[in-house]
Motif scaffolding. Structure first.
Motif, PDB file in Angstrom:
ATOM      1  N   ARG A   1       0.747  -1.201   0.016  1.00 38.16           N
ATOM      2  CA  ARG A   1       0.032   0.017   0.101  1.00 38.16           C
ATOM      3  C   ARG A   1       0.821   1.245   0.021  1.00 38.16           C
ATOM      4  NH1 ARG A   1      -0.788   4.784   2.630  1.00 38.16           N
ATOM      5  NH2 ARG A   1      -0.660   3.696   4.607  1.00 38.16           N
TER       6      ARG A   1
ATOM      7  N   THR B   1       3.545  11.236   9.500  1.00 41.17           N
ATOM      8  CA  THR B   1       3.144  11.125   8.055  1.00 41.17           C
ATOM      9  C   THR B   1       4.396  11.920   7.130  1.00 41.17           C
ATOM     10  OG1 THR B   1       0.947  11.036   8.637  1.00 41.17           O
ATOM     11  CG2 THR B   1       1.339  11.766   6.295  1.00 41.17           C
TER      12      THR B   1
ATOM     13  N   HIS C   1       7.523   8.166   8.613  1.00 43.33           N
ATOM     14  CA  HIS C   1       8.314   8.127   7.005  1.00 43.33           C
ATOM     15  C   HIS C   1       9.774   8.836   7.396  1.00 43.33           C
ATOM     16  CE1 HIS C   1       5.220   7.272   4.130  1.00 43.33           C
ATOM     17  NE2 HIS C   1       4.311   7.349   5.144  1.00 43.33           N
TER      18      HIS C   1
HETATM   19  O1  KIV Z   1       1.755   8.383   6.424  1.00 38.74           O
HETATM   20  C1  KIV Z   1       0.582   8.065   6.737  1.00 38.74           C
HETATM   21  O2  KIV Z   1       0.116   8.978   7.565  1.00 38.74           O
HETATM   22  C2  KIV Z   1      -0.251   7.179   6.313  1.00 38.74           C
HETATM   23  C3  KIV Z   1      -1.458   6.712   7.186  1.00 38.74           C
HETATM   24  C4  KIV Z   1      -2.559   6.603   6.010  1.00 38.74           C
HETATM   25  C5  KIV Z   1      -1.001   5.548   7.963  1.00 38.74           C
HETATM   26  O3  KIV Z   1       0.122   6.201   5.465  1.00 38.74           O
END
Ligand code: KIV
Ligand code: ZN
Length: 512
Positions: free
Chosen positions: A12, A170, A203
């Protein structure tokens, strides 16, 4: 020892990396390998994004027996309906719903007040819960959210039935000290937090995703979200292999364990790299080509005297095969099968036959076939796109005093098509001939070539990055002939580009 759940989102978040989309066949291959690797949860996609995503999540959900399979959904009824529709046949389904909680996201993206976000959280978690007992709630951009508000949102989600609370960074903004402080605060302020799993999703924009994930484990996170090779949006997500080897190598420090079979790490990493076309940098931690190479004399001497002088993990522990000579042109299918089983592959009869054919062709050109060659053959077979154009034959003339000319034949559904072109070199001439046959303009953005093993007859792997109608795709091809490898890579990229173009995702404006 705490048990940490490994949540893999390669299919995903990983697939959201530019040029890294995978077809159905490839996603199922990767999902099965993730199952062998032993991940606890597989996020198989974002069901509402496209019919292709929905179908691939459903297939993964039906196929896998040992993992939780989940689909992402915005906090919207139509997303949750699609997510449930895609995972409902899984042995252990999960719906993962999210909404942003940072001031900047709420004001500019959602155009919602904090009160509305709270209400939506309660309503949508409860809505998902009617379908599925296992509901994960994520507060998008939690890393930049107000902690008091974030605690309220998470408490609301738990009250509405969430079983997992995920705290994503994120945009990769935090550092380990901050995540430690923030998570400690949340652990002390979210109501009934001890009744759920607390997850992090980091991230890598500032290169801290793994460090932040490990720091979170030290202060109570029980689930980490990550991807193979750190694939993902922008600079990617925390890398599964780094988190897992960090946990295992420093077990005493983390006092935690997980269910990963580390001997499957290398193979999983190679497979994901092959199907996405995303090369692994040589100096990448754990899985890079240089991760276990000792170049300086002092280091080599040290390792020969005692491995642990310069090695904190062994290549065997992550399943790197020893590069030994194994088979030759007279080896039969049975010998090949035995070697593949020893390397840990479980191929179907059809895959074995195809790999054997590829092996025989290679054995005609290459005297000795090494484990690395075999792996490459299997990987290119496992992840291959069956449909589309195939290379039939080519003749290319080039030299330093003439223009290169290429005559290329390719086939589509059994029909052979040919084209001729001039070019500034043999590769350029070959690629231009293919463009002329297909009648489309694929632009070559990047091209690289490297050898899989040593020696003059080594297998070469070509990787091309093409752009087509504004979309980037990657193609890969292997052969002992570098021009052939290049043409195969080009056609592989062309097939991906054409397929992706047909399967364009619905435009989701606030897609994560
Ligand atoms: O990076 C993010 O915030 C996401 C969320 C949808 C889990 O990918
Ligand atoms: Zn993410």
């Amino acid at each position: 020892m705490k048990r940490i759940k490994i949540f893999d989102t390669t299919l995903r978040d990983g697939e959201q990396a530019p040029g890294c989309s995978m077809n159905l066949h490839e996603k199922i291959e990767v999902a099965k390998q993730l199952e062998r690797l032993g991940v606890d949860i597989i996020e198989a996609g974002f069901a509402i994004a496209s019919p292709g995503d929905f179908e691939s999540i459903s297939m993964v959900a039906k196929e896998l027996k040992n993992n939780v399979v989940c689909s992402l959904a915005r906090a919207l009824e139509k997303d949750i309906d699609a997510a449930w529709g895609s995972v409902r046949h899984a042995v252990s389904p999960r719906i993962h719903t999210f909404i942003a909680t940072s001031p900047v996201h709420m004001q500019y993206k959602l155009k919602m007040t904090p009160e509305q976000v709270l209400e939506r959280t309660a309503a949508m978690v409860a809505y998902a819960k009617k379908y599925c007992p296992d509901v994960e709630f994520s507060a998008e951009d939690a890393g930049r959210s107000d902690l008091e508000f974030l605690s309220k949102v998470c408490s609301t989600a738990i009250k509405a039935g969430a079983t997992v609370i995920n705290i994503p960074d994120t945009v990769g903004y935090l550092n380990p000290a901050e995540i430690t402080e923030r998570l400690t605060y949340l652990m002390n302020h979210i109501d009934n937090v001890e009744t759920v799993d607390v997850s992090v999703h980091n991230h890598n924009d500032l290169g801290l995703a793994t460090a932040n994930s490990l720091a979170a484990i030290l202060v109570g996170a029980t689930q980490v979200e990550c991807t193979i090779n750190g694939l993902g949006e922008r600079a990617g997500n925390a890398a599964l292999e780094e988190i897992v080897m960090g946990l295992i190598t420093r077990k005493q420090l983390y006092q935690a364990e997980c269910g990963i079979d580390t001997r499957q790490i290398y193979r999983t990493s190679r497979l994901v790299s092959t199907v996405t076309g995303m090369q692994i940098p040589a100096n990448k931690a754990v899985v890079g080509q240089n991760a276990f190479a000792h170049e300086s004399g002092i280091h080599q001497h040290g390792v020969m005297a005692e491995r642990s002088t310069y090695e904190i993990m062994t290549p065997q522990s992550i399943g790197i095969p020893q590069n030994k000579m194994i088979l030759g042109k007279h080896s039969g299918k049975h010998a090949l099968e035995e070697r593949l089983v020893a390397l840990g592959y479980q191929l179907t009869e059809e895959q074995l036959t195809e790999t054997f054919e590829a092996f025989k062709k290679l054995a005609d050109k290459k005297k000795t076939i090494m484990d690395r060659d075999l792996e490459t053959l299997v990987e290119h077979n496992e992840g291959k796109i069956d449909e589309g154009y195939r290379l039939d034959s080519f003749i290319i003339n080039s030299g330093n005093t003439i223009d290169a000319t290429a005559s290329v034949k390719i086939s589509l559904d059994g029909k052979v098509l040919s084209g001729v072109s001039l070019g500034s070199g043999p590769i350029d001439a070959g690629f231009t001939a293919i463009n002329s046959i297909i009648g489309e303009d694929f632009e070559l953005e990047d091209y690289s070539l490297h050898s899989i093993t040593e020696g003059e007859d080594a297998l070469g792997e070509a990787v091309v990055k093409l752009s087509y109608k504004g979309k980037a795709v990657t193609g890969r091809g292997v052969s002992t002939d570098i021009v052939e490898a290049s043409l195969r890579a080009y056609l592989n990229g062309v097939n991906r580009a054409l397929r992706d173009f047909v399967n364009v995702k619905e435009d989701i404006d606030d897609r994560v």
